[in-house]
Design an enzyme around this catalytic site. Sequence first.
Site, PDB file in Angstrom:
ATOM      1  N   ASN A  63      41.033  40.416  33.740  1.00 27.72           N
ATOM      2  CA  ASN A  63      42.268  39.709  34.055  1.00 27.72           C
ATOM      3  C   ASN A  63      42.712  38.902  32.840  1.00 27.72           C
ATOM      4  O   ASN A  63      41.869  38.373  32.113  1.00 27.72           O
ATOM      5  CB  ASN A  63      42.016  38.771  35.255  1.00 27.72           C
ATOM      6  CG  ASN A  63      43.309  38.251  35.823  1.00 27.72           C
ATOM      7  OD1 ASN A  63      43.862  37.263  35.361  1.00 27.72           O
ATOM      8  ND2 ASN A  63      43.805  38.931  36.824  1.00 27.72           N
ATOM      9  N   ALA A  64      44.039  38.811  32.655  1.00 31.70           N
ATOM     10  CA  ALA A  64      44.590  38.034  31.543  1.00 31.70           C
ATOM     11  C   ALA A  64      44.101  36.588  31.603  1.00 31.70           C
ATOM     12  O   ALA A  64      43.927  35.932  30.575  1.00 31.70           O
ATOM     13  CB  ALA A  64      46.109  38.087  31.572  1.00 31.70           C
TER      14      ALA A  64
ATOM     15  N   CYS B  91      33.114  42.018  37.762  1.00 28.71           N
ATOM     16  CA  CYS B  91      32.182  42.995  37.193  1.00 28.71           C
ATOM     17  C   CYS B  91      32.140  44.266  38.047  1.00 28.71           C
ATOM     18  O   CYS B  91      32.469  44.247  39.243  1.00 28.71           O
ATOM     19  CB  CYS B  91      30.771  42.421  37.145  1.00 28.71           C
ATOM     20  SG  CYS B  91      30.571  41.068  35.988  1.00 28.71           S
TER      21      CYS B  91
ATOM     22  N   GLU C 294      29.573  45.900  39.239  1.00 27.28           N
ATOM     23  CA  GLU C 294      28.623  45.849  40.356  1.00 27.28           C
ATOM     24  C   GLU C 294      29.254  45.148  41.560  1.00 27.28           C
ATOM     25  O   GLU C 294      29.085  45.554  42.709  1.00 27.28           O
ATOM     26  CB  GLU C 294      27.354  45.077  39.951  1.00 27.28           C
ATOM     27  CG  GLU C 294      26.583  45.686  38.799  1.00 27.28           C
ATOM     28  CD  GLU C 294      27.026  45.210  37.424  1.00 27.28           C
ATOM     29  OE1 GLU C 294      28.228  44.910  37.248  1.00 27.28           O
ATOM     30  OE2 GLU C 294      26.180  45.132  36.537  1.00 27.28           O
TER      31      GLU C 294
ATOM     32  N   CYS D 257      26.217  38.777  39.314  1.00 29.92           N
ATOM     33  CA  CYS D 257      26.070  40.049  40.050  1.00 29.92           C
ATOM     34  C   CYS D 257      24.689  40.138  40.698  1.00 29.92           C
ATOM     35  O   CYS D 257      24.559  40.620  41.828  1.00 29.92           O
ATOM     36  CB  CYS D 257      26.302  41.242  39.127  1.00 29.92           C
ATOM     37  SG  CYS D 257      28.052  41.459  38.746  1.00 29.92           S
TER      38      CYS D 257
HETATM   39  N1  THU Z   1      30.436  43.164  33.102  1.00 28.77           N
HETATM   40  C1  THU Z   1      30.149  43.947  34.178  1.00 28.77           C
HETATM   41  O1  THU Z   1      31.002  44.675  34.690  1.00 28.77           O
HETATM   42  N2  THU Z   1      28.891  43.893  34.692  1.00 28.77           N
HETATM   43  C2  THU Z   1      27.893  43.101  34.189  1.00 28.77           C
HETATM   44  O2  THU Z   1      26.852  42.961  34.829  1.00 28.77           O
HETATM   45  C3  THU Z   1      28.073  42.457  32.893  1.00 28.77           C
HETATM   46  C4  THU Z   1      29.486  42.261  32.476  1.00 28.77           C
HETATM   47  C5  THU Z   1      31.793  43.216  32.546  1.00 28.77           C
HETATM   48  C6  THU Z   1      32.597  41.968  32.776  1.00 28.77           C
HETATM   49  C7  THU Z   1      33.583  42.043  31.631  1.00 28.77           C
HETATM   50  O3  THU Z   1      34.693  42.843  32.050  1.00 28.77           O
HETATM   51  C8  THU Z   1      32.858  42.775  30.533  1.00 28.77           C
HETATM   52  O4  THU Z   1      31.742  43.393  31.143  1.00 28.77           O
HETATM   53  C9  THU Z   1      32.382  41.871  29.412  1.00 28.77           C
HETATM   54  O5  THU Z   1      31.699  40.785  29.903  1.00 28.77           O
END
Ligand code: THU
EC number: 3.5.4.5
Length: 160
Positions: free
Chosen positions: A52-53, A60, A62, A96
Amino acid sequence: MAAIVSVEDREKVIQACIEAKKYSYSPYSKFAVGAAFLAEDGQLIKGANIENASYGGTICAERTGIVKAVSEGVTRFRALAVVTNVPSSISPCGMCRQVLREFCANDMPIYLVPGDYPRPLKENERPEDGFIEGGVRLTNLGELLPDSFGPEQLELPRRQ
Ligand code: THU
């Protein structure tokens, strides 16, 4: 005890997380993540990270996956797979892990899939550290979030 996941089911959930990554919306970090849950009934539920901006609004992969599943009535899971574009296994963030704790058993298999899956194990990827074929690291919540707080603890004062 978590049910054993067959090699066939493991491959299905791994391929699903790779597909999920295609729909990552990560224009800010450029760090694409895909996740997939294998539900108890055999369904595969996919999630990608949605940025998101206003950065704090980012979700995330998960959590996208688990929220999709639970909001459709799917609350019991047999496995989770997570992949990024990094050619090594990347582990779920702290938030997560806590969200997973609500619905996943401590011994449910979590497959951390390298971006270049499948490939041979690297020298530092030792079977005793959970590395299995394809360069995947097999772990679970008991390892990732030891001594955790969950629904059982919240019940304790109410029982008195
Ligand atoms: N991110 C995830 O989707 N899962 C994780 O467990 C670690 C981080 C994403 C969040 C963000 O969009 C990008 O990775 C960098 O932090």
